[in-house]
Enzyme design. Structure first.
Site, PDB file in Angstrom:
ATOM      1  N   CYS A   1       6.802  -2.525  -2.473  1.00  0.00           N
ATOM      2  CA  CYS A   1       5.603  -3.153  -3.061  1.00  0.00           C
ATOM      3  C   CYS A   1       5.090  -2.340  -4.243  1.00  0.00           C
ATOM      4  CB  CYS A   1       4.480  -3.245  -2.030  1.00  0.00           C
ATOM      5  SG  CYS A   1       4.901  -4.200  -0.584  1.00  0.00           S
TER       6      CYS A   1
HETATM    7  C1  BEZ Z   1       8.006  -1.950   1.260  1.00  0.00           C
HETATM    8  O1  BEZ Z   1       7.240  -2.346   0.397  1.00  0.00           O
HETATM    9  O2  BEZ Z   1       8.802  -1.046   1.026  1.00  0.00           O
HETATM   10  C2  BEZ Z   1       7.994  -2.548   2.647  1.00  0.00           C
HETATM   11  C3  BEZ Z   1       6.827  -3.070   3.181  1.00  0.00           C
HETATM   12  C4  BEZ Z   1       6.841  -3.582   4.471  1.00  0.00           C
HETATM   13  C5  BEZ Z   1       8.018  -3.606   5.209  1.00  0.00           C
HETATM   14  C6  BEZ Z   1       9.191  -3.114   4.634  1.00  0.00           C
HETATM   15  C7  BEZ Z   1       9.183  -2.595   3.353  1.00  0.00           C
END
Ligand code: BEZ
Length: 224
Positions: free
Chosen positions: A49
């Site tokens: 994210c």
């Molecule tokens: C991420 O943004 O890396 C992420 C967020 C939630 C679950 C898995 C990855």
């Protein structure tokens, strides 16, 4: 977490009120006469994210040129978003200024069906599903024109979101559609509702590959 709306292409984007990292908004007022890209994230302070938000922030000038406002969403509160934005800017070199919706109770996420039902591992520490990586492109009439859903593990492609905006805006302006992997400047397809007679006037350089596949360059100033 079972109540949700089925949204389809052409549905009116549901209105909502929410707090954001830039203050409270009423979504339909926020849209105004603009195009909007609304995109959700599973959680603040997560790696994928962070890279995505930095990339959207860096590409924002290109969206702005096209009359598009960006707005993110993550299932956390405003204070968390504000602290995370500092990290995003530090890590990616962005200057993120578009709002991120605070949706700790998943109210907006439910309206937009951004909840993950398949991936049982995509839950917070209370076992509540995170939001997935949804993208909605909404036009100035507040109609949903694109819906994308990516798993939490896969970062999106900002260039693809911009490319779809270009395709939609081109198709709205001219009686054309766009082929696979099209980018602005490439030939477009003459819309099936345009007769060959009309096409001669509208697109003087059009060529017939098959009766159902007619290509044309699109030149600036081309008629609608
Ligand atoms: C991420 O943004 O890396 C992420 C967020 C939630 C679950 C898995 C990855």
């Amino acid at each position: 977490m079972s109540e949700h709306t089925t949204l389809r292409l052409g549905s009116t984007a549901p209105d909502f009120e929410a707090d954001t990292s830039n203050g409270p908004i009423s979504f339909h007022e926020f849209i105004g006469d603009n195009w909007v890209v609304l995109f959700s994230h599973p959680d603040d302070f997560t790696p994928v994210c962070t890279t995505e938000l930095g990339a959207f922030a860096k590409l924002e000038p290109e969206f702005t040129k096209r009359g598009v406002k960006l707005i993110g969403l993550s299932a956390n509160g405003t204070e968390s978003h504000k602290a995370w934005i500092k990290d995003i800017d530090e890590v990616t070199g962005s200057k993120l200024s578009f709002p991120i919706i605070a949706d700790p109770e998943r109210k907006v996420a439910l309206k937009y069906d951004m909840i993950d039902y398949q991936d049982a591992s995509n839950v917070d520490d209370k076992g509540v599903q995170f939001t997935i990586r949804s993208v909605f492109v909404i036009d100035p009439k507040k109609k949903i024109r694109l819906i994308l859903a990516y798993p939490a593990s896969t970062g999106r492609n900002t260039a693809e979101v911009l490319r779809v905006v270009d395709s939609l805006q081109t198709g709205d302006k001219y009686r054309v559609t766009t082929p696979i992997n099209w980018v602005p400047g490439d030939d477009v397809i003459v819309h099936p509702t345009v007769s060959n007679e009309e096409a001669k006037t509208l697109f003087p350089k059009f060529r017939i590959i098959k009766p159902y596949l007619r290509l044309t360059p699109l030149e600036v100033g081309e008629q609608k």
